[in-house]
Scaffold this active site. Structure first.
Site, PDB file in Angstrom:
ATOM      1  N   LYS A   1      26.792  37.756  40.310  1.00  0.00           N
ATOM      2  CA  LYS A   1      26.687  38.905  41.227  1.00  0.00           C
ATOM      3  C   LYS A   1      27.801  38.896  42.282  1.00  0.00           C
ATOM      4  O   LYS A   1      27.544  38.925  43.487  1.00  0.00           O
ATOM      5  CB  LYS A   1      25.329  38.927  41.916  1.00  0.00           C
ATOM      6  CG  LYS A   1      24.132  38.957  40.973  1.00  0.00           C
ATOM      7  CD  LYS A   1      22.824  38.991  41.756  1.00  0.00           C
ATOM      8  CE  LYS A   1      21.612  38.999  40.859  1.00  0.00           C
ATOM      9  NZ  LYS A   1      21.387  37.694  40.196  1.00  0.00           N
TER      10      LYS A   1
ATOM     11  N   ASP B   1      32.787  40.889  46.986  1.00  0.00           N
ATOM     12  CA  ASP B   1      33.821  40.473  47.936  1.00  0.00           C
ATOM     13  C   ASP B   1      34.907  41.543  47.931  1.00  0.00           C
ATOM     14  O   ASP B   1      34.744  42.591  47.294  1.00  0.00           O
ATOM     15  CB  ASP B   1      34.376  39.099  47.539  1.00  0.00           C
ATOM     16  CG  ASP B   1      34.824  38.267  48.739  1.00  0.00           C
ATOM     17  OD1 ASP B   1      35.528  38.834  49.603  1.00  0.00           O
ATOM     18  OD2 ASP B   1      34.481  37.076  48.816  1.00  0.00           O
TER      19      ASP B   1
ATOM     20  N   PRO C   1      38.269  43.488  46.815  1.00  0.00           N
ATOM     21  CA  PRO C   1      38.735  43.680  45.439  1.00  0.00           C
ATOM     22  C   PRO C   1      39.646  42.578  44.909  1.00  0.00           C
ATOM     23  O   PRO C   1      39.475  42.116  43.768  1.00  0.00           O
ATOM     24  CB  PRO C   1      39.460  45.034  45.505  1.00  0.00           C
ATOM     25  CG  PRO C   1      38.734  45.776  46.581  1.00  0.00           C
ATOM     26  CD  PRO C   1      38.399  44.727  47.608  1.00  0.00           C
ATOM     27  N   ASN C   2      40.620  42.131  45.699  1.00  0.00           N
ATOM     28  CA  ASN C   2      41.566  41.117  45.226  1.00  0.00           C
ATOM     29  C   ASN C   2      40.878  39.808  44.868  1.00  0.00           C
ATOM     30  O   ASN C   2      41.206  39.157  43.870  1.00  0.00           O
ATOM     31  CB  ASN C   2      42.632  40.865  46.298  1.00  0.00           C
ATOM     32  CG  ASN C   2      44.021  41.224  45.807  1.00  0.00           C
ATOM     33  OD1 ASN C   2      44.156  41.873  44.780  1.00  0.00           O
ATOM     34  ND2 ASN C   2      45.033  40.815  46.546  1.00  0.00           N
ATOM     35  N   THR C   3      39.945  39.399  45.719  1.00  0.00           N
ATOM     36  CA  THR C   3      39.222  38.148  45.484  1.00  0.00           C
ATOM     37  C   THR C   3      38.380  38.238  44.220  1.00  0.00           C
ATOM     38  O   THR C   3      38.346  37.304  43.407  1.00  0.00           O
ATOM     39  CB  THR C   3      38.330  37.821  46.693  1.00  0.00           C
ATOM     40  OG1 THR C   3      39.163  37.636  47.840  1.00  0.00           O
ATOM     41  CG2 THR C   3      37.518  36.558  46.456  1.00  0.00           C
TER      42      THR C   3
ATOM     43  N   GLY D   1      12.705  34.391  31.866  1.00  0.00           N
ATOM     44  CA  GLY D   1      12.909  32.988  32.182  1.00  0.00           C
ATOM     45  C   GLY D   1      11.658  32.178  31.979  1.00  0.00           C
ATOM     46  O   GLY D   1      11.432  31.586  30.924  1.00  0.00           O
TER      47      GLY D   1
END
Length: 230
Positions: free
Chosen positions: A63, A66, A68-70, A208
């Site tokens: 999920k 952050d 966009p670049n990261t 699960g």
């Protein structure tokens, strides 16, 4: 296209627990598993390599949310791991989702989280200060996800029909919060059975505890798989 295998959430705290659980299944039974935050942060990328080495498919459920670049850089790393599917938070925005798609490449599926299945409408109103209905919020996020070029969303099965109507039948809907009939609800407030999810049009379902904590996990998995496939 609907995935015939129910995804198994490997919500274990250690590598040894995962090895013990997967060892119960015959080698020819190729699973589709979800690796989430607890396991990935405890073990690291090696857990993905191990599971892929056994021939299983992996949905890496981190999920990401952050700038966009990261997110783009992180997705490049996940692509190199060979994950089959991963995700971001739609709340990160269209530009972030586009960057994630670019970083991941065209092979793995990329989906976005809309509203968590543990979120009630009251919580959404009071904490997130979103004053629409829960269903409207989810559909809004789904439309923005499609606009960004992603493959689909994580959503409750209750929202699948509205999402596909607002996007397309090919837009993937992955639904957690699935429980076999008669099982405990746990901490997810919006649930359906595998048969319900199939009828309503879900493409992937995730379970699960009904499998991992069953007395006989293989029997539980096969029963759920049979119900999911009708």
């Amino acid at each position: 296209m609907r995935e015939p295998r129910p995804l198994i959430a490997l919500d274990f705290p250690s590598f040894d627990d995962v090895k013990s659980f997967l060892a119960q299944f015959p080698p020819e039974e190729k699973l589709y598993v979800k690796i989430g935050m607890e396991l990935y942060y405890a073990v690291g990328p090696e857990i993905v390599r191990y599971v892929k080495g056994l021939g299983h498919s992996v949905f890496l459920d981190l999920k990401l949310h952050d700038i966009p670049n990261t997110v783009k850089s992180a997705m490049k790393v996940l692509s190199d791991l060979g994950v089959d599917m991963t995700n971001v938070h739609a709340a990160g925005g269209v530009e972030m989702m586009k960057a994630a798609r670019e970083g991941l490449g065209k092979g793995p599926k990329l989906i976005a989280v809309t509203q968590l299945t543990s979120t009630s409408e009251e919580q959404m109103h009071d904490f997130q200060n979103i004053q629409t209905s829960l269903a409207e919020s989810v559909v809004h996020y789904a439309k923005k996800t499609a606009e960004a070029g992603l493959d689909g969303v994580v959503c409750s099965a209750h929202e699948v029909e509205a999402i596909k109507s607002a996007t397309s039948n090919d837009f993937v809907c992955l639904t957690p919060g699935i429980r076999p009939a008669g099982s405990a609800i746990g901490d997810q407030k919006r649930i359906m059975t595998p048969a319900d999810a199939r009828t309503i049009g879900s493409d992937y379902i995730v379970l699960g505890r009904p499998i991992t904590r069953a007395e006989d996990p293989i029997a539980a998995y096969q029963a759920i798989k049979a119900e999911w496939n009708g």
